[in-house]
Design an enzyme around this catalytic site. Structure first.
Site, PDB file in Angstrom:
ATOM      1  N   SER A  39      66.657  77.936  64.488  1.00 23.42           N
ATOM      2  CA  SER A  39      67.932  78.621  64.671  1.00 23.42           C
ATOM      3  C   SER A  39      68.954  77.707  65.333  1.00 23.42           C
ATOM      4  CB  SER A  39      67.718  79.878  65.530  1.00 23.42           C
ATOM      5  OG  SER A  39      68.935  80.543  65.777  1.00 23.42           O
TER       6      SER A  39
ATOM      7  N   THR B  52      68.906 104.123  56.988  1.00 24.45           N
ATOM      8  CA  THR B  52      70.282 104.370  57.417  1.00 24.45           C
ATOM      9  C   THR B  52      71.097 104.896  56.248  1.00 24.45           C
ATOM     10  OG1 THR B  52      72.173 103.390  58.577  1.00 24.45           O
ATOM     11  CG2 THR B  52      71.134 102.050  56.881  1.00 24.45           C
TER      12      THR B  52
ATOM     13  N   LYS C 270      59.944  80.232  67.354  1.00 19.76           N
ATOM     14  CA  LYS C 270      61.327  79.861  67.024  1.00 19.76           C
ATOM     15  C   LYS C 270      61.692  78.576  67.754  1.00 19.76           C
ATOM     16  CE  LYS C 270      63.546  82.718  70.597  1.00 19.76           C
ATOM     17  NZ  LYS C 270      62.316  83.271  71.186  1.00 19.76           N
TER      18      LYS C 270
ATOM     19  N   THR D 167      79.703  87.320  74.407  1.00 20.61           N
ATOM     20  CA  THR D 167      80.067  86.906  73.052  1.00 20.61           C
ATOM     21  C   THR D 167      79.937  85.399  72.891  1.00 20.61           C
ATOM     22  OG1 THR D 167      81.598  88.776  72.941  1.00 20.61           O
ATOM     23  CG2 THR D 167      81.869  87.047  71.297  1.00 20.61           C
TER      24      THR D 167
ATOM     25  N   LYS E  56      85.894  91.447  57.069  1.00 23.45           N
ATOM     26  CA  LYS E  56      86.838  90.462  57.593  1.00 23.45           C
ATOM     27  C   LYS E  56      87.850  90.120  56.496  1.00 23.45           C
ATOM     28  CE  LYS E  56      83.583  89.008  61.093  1.00 23.45           C
ATOM     29  NZ  LYS E  56      84.070  90.024  62.035  1.00 23.45           N
TER      30      LYS E  56
ATOM     31  N   THR F 252      80.135  89.494  54.924  1.00 24.21           N
ATOM     32  CA  THR F 252      80.666  90.775  55.369  1.00 24.21           C
ATOM     33  C   THR F 252      81.800  91.220  54.461  1.00 24.21           C
ATOM     34  OG1 THR F 252      81.611  91.978  57.257  1.00 24.21           O
ATOM     35  CG2 THR F 252      82.350  89.720  56.937  1.00 24.21           C
TER      36      THR F 252
END
Length: 513
Positions: free
Chosen positions: A212, A352, A231, A437, A323, A320
C-alpha cells in the site's frame, strides 16, 4: 369484523358469535381485535401536510435532544459521555475539530453559493470536488429528472433483491468501456468500492499480501486492514521502494499493489506505468484509485492511465461518480471474473440498498458530456485555470503545490484562522484540511479547486484576498518565488501557458510564465 371474515380459519364458522369466540382464543386474531383503528387497513389516514408534521416533530423533540447515553444506566456504568468529550477536547486543542460549513450551491450560477444568515450571504466556492460543474449541467439534470419520473426516488432494494434497474446495467457497461475493462460494478460510494474490493480480494486470495502506498486514502487503508493480511507500506509514489519490498516475497504468493493515480490531498500524480511494471514483474495485481482523475485526464476523461496510454496495465481501477461526473456513487472495473467475485462475495455490494436510478441516469449523461468535444473543452479550461492560479499564488510568495488541486500548505492553527477569515471577511469558501484527513504535520492550509466556471477575475481576487489574509496572520512568504515547489521540489510548469492563455490572463500570468 371484516378482518375476521377474511381469516381462513373463521371462514369455516359462519355464526358471528362463534367467530368472535374463536377469534378471542386465536393469537393473531386476538391482536387484530385489539388493534387501534390507526393500525387497521380500512381506516382513512388523516391528510396532514408534510411541513406541519416536520414542524411538530421539531417542536416535540426538544426534550429528547438533551438526553445522554447515561440516562438509563446505573451510576457505576462506564463514563461514556466524559470519554466522548475528552476526545473532542483533544481535537479542539490541536485545532483539528471539524466544523461543518453549510453552503447551498447555486445550480443556476456556479461557482456561487449561499450561506443564509452569514454576513456574506453569497459566497464563492473554491473547494468543491464538482470539478467540471457537471452536477448542474442541463443534459445531466434532464436525464436525472427523467429517471426520477420513470423509476421514483429510491432503488427499492439491494442489487440482488429488486434494486437493479436497466440504468444500473447501462452505467456499469459504460464505465467498463471507459476504462477498457471487461466489467464494472457500482457501489453506494467510492469509499465502499475501495473498502469492499480490497477486503474481498484479500479474503479470497489465499495467503494474500498487500503493498500500500503511504499516501493512500482512508477507504483503501480500511479495506486492507479489515482482513488482517500481511501489508507493506511503500513510500509515496516511490517505485524503487516498492520493488525493494516486493523482492522479499516468494514469487508464487498472491499480491496486490494499491495506490492512487492522483493524490486526493496534495494532487501529486503517480508514476503509474513504472509502478504497474514493478508490480507485474513480481506477480502482483495493480489496484489503482482514479477518483480524482476520472473526467479530468485522458482523451475521453478516463483518467491518468488513459492519458499515459497504460490502461491495459491496470488490473483493477476504482472511481467515483461524485466528483468530476457530478453525481454520487463509486465503482470498480476489471476482469470479468474479478469483478464478478467482488460482486458475489463483497458485503459492501450485497448488503446495501442500490444507488437510486436517477443517479444512474444523471451519471450516464455526465459520461456522455465528458467524452464529447464539450468535455474536452471543459478539461482544457479546468487545467488552464489551475495553472493560472498557481502563477498568481507563486507571484505573491505563497507556497502552492503543482496540481489541478492547488494545495497551500501550512500548520493546523493557521489553516483554521485563514479559512475562517477568507469566508467571513471576503465570502470565499476554501476549506482547511487537517488531521486525520492528512497525517499530522502535513496539514494543508487550503485545498483550492478551481473549476472552468471560475473566471480570471475570480482567480485574481482569490489570490489577492488570500495574500492579504496571509499577511494579516503573519505567515512568512517565499521571496522570490522559485521555479519549483518548496515542499515536493517538483516543477510548477508555469511556462506551460500558451500565448492565447497569456493574452487572456493578462500581464501577471504572462510575466510569471
Amino acid at each position: 369484523m371484516a378482518a375476521f371474515l377474511r381469516c381462513p380459519l373463521l371462514a369455516r364458522h359462519p355464526p358471528l358469535a362463534r367467530a368472535f369466540a374463536t377469534g378471542a382464543r386465536c393469537p393473531f386474531m386476538g391482536f387484530a381485535h385489539r388493534a387501534a383503528p390507526e393500525l387497521q387497513e380500512d381506516v382513512e389516514r388523516p391528510q396532514i401536510p408534510a411541513v406541519e408534521v416536520l414542524e411538530e416533530l421539531l417542536r416535540d423533540g426538544g426534550a429528547a435532544l438533551n438526553r445522554t447515553v447515561r440516562d438509563c444506566m446505573d451510576e457505576d456504568a462506564f463514563p461514556y459521555e466524559e470519554q466522548f468529550q475528552a476526545q473532542l477536547g483533544a481535537l479542539r486543542r490541536t485545532h483539528t475539530y471539524r466544523v461543518v460549513t453549510a453552503v447551498g450551491r447555486r445550480a443556476d450560477a456556479p461557482p456561487l453559493g449561499t450561506r443564509g444568515t452569514a454576513p456574506h450571504t453569497s459566497v464563492e466556492l473554491w473547494c468543491s470536488s464538482d470539478y467540471l460543474g457537471l452536477s448542474r449541467h442541463p443534459a445531466v439534470l434532464r436525464a436525472a429528472r427523467a429517471a426520477l419520473d420513470a423509476h421514483g426516488l429510491g432503488a427499492g432494494g439491494t442489487r440482488n433483491i429488486g434494486g437493479t434497474s436497466p440504468l444500473h446495467g447501462a452505467l456499469e457497461r459504460a464505465l467498463a468501456l471507459l476504462h477498457r475493462q471487461p466489467r464494472a460494478a457500482l457501489f453506494s460510494s467510492c469509499f465502499a468500492a475501495n473498502d469492499t474490493a480490497l477486503d474481498t480480494l484479500a479474503r479470497i486470495l489465499p495467503g494474500c499480501q498487500v503493498y500500500s502506498d503511504a499516501g493512500n486514502h482512508a477507504s483503501m487503508i480500511q479495506g486492507i486492514r479489515r482482513r488482517g493480511v500481511p501489508k507493506f507500506i511503500f513510500r509515496h509514489n516511490d517505485p524503487h521502494h516498492l520493488e525493494q519490498l516486493l523482492g522479499r516475497s516468494p514469487p508464487g504468493v498472491p499480491k496486490i499493489v494499491a495506490f492512487e493515480s492522483l493524490h486526493s490531498m496534495d494532487g501529486s500524480i503517480a508514476p503509474l506505468e513504472e509502478l504497474c511494471d514493478v508490480a507485474h514483474a513480481y506477480g502482483a495485481l495493480t489496484f489503482v484509485d482514479e477518483v480524482h482523475a476520472v473526467g479530468l485526464y485522458g482523451a475521453r476523461g478516463a483518467g491518468i492511465a488513459e492519458r499515459d496510454g497504460v490502461q491495459h496495465k491496470v488490473d483493477v481501477v476504482s472511481g467515483t461518480l461524485g466528483k468530476a461526473l457530478g453525481a454520487v456513487g463509486g465503482y470498480i472495473a476489471g476482469s470479468e471474473a474479478l469483478v464478478d467475485a467482488v460482486r458475489s462475495l463483497g458485503p459492501g455490494f450485497i448488503f446495501t440498498t442500490a444507488l437510486p436510478p436517477q443517479r444512474g441516469g444523471g451519471a450516464l449523461a455526465a459520461l456522455q458530456v465528458v467524452g464529447s468535444a464539450e468535455g474536452a473543452a471543459l478539461r482544457r479550461a479546468h487545467q488552464r485555470h489551475a495553472k493560472h492560479l498557481r502563477v498568481l499564488l507563486r507571484d505573491r510568495g505563497l507556497p502552492a503545490l503543482p496540481s489541478h488541486i492547488v494545495p497551500v500548505r501550512w500548520d493546523a492553527e493557521a489553516n483554521t484562522r485563514l479559512s475562517r477569515a477568507l469566508l467571513e471577511e471576503h465570502g470565499l469558501y476554501v476549506q482547511a484540511i487537517n488531521h486525520p484527513t492528512v497525517p499530522r504535520g502535513q496539514e494543508l492550509l487550503l485545498r483550492i479547486a478551481p473549476t472552468p466556471h471560475h473566471s480570471p477575475p475570480m482567480l485574481e481576487n482569490l489570490a489577492d484576498k488570500l495574500s492579504e489574509c496571509w499577511g494579516a496572520v503573519g505567515l512568512p512568504r517565499e521571496d522570490p518565488p522559485g521555479p519549483s515547489c518548496s515542499s515536493c521540489h517538483r516543477p510548477l510548469h508555469l511556462s506551460l501557458l500558451s500565448p492565447l492563455e497569456r493574452d487572456q490572463f493578462g500581464v501577471r500570468g504572462a510575466a510569471a510564465g
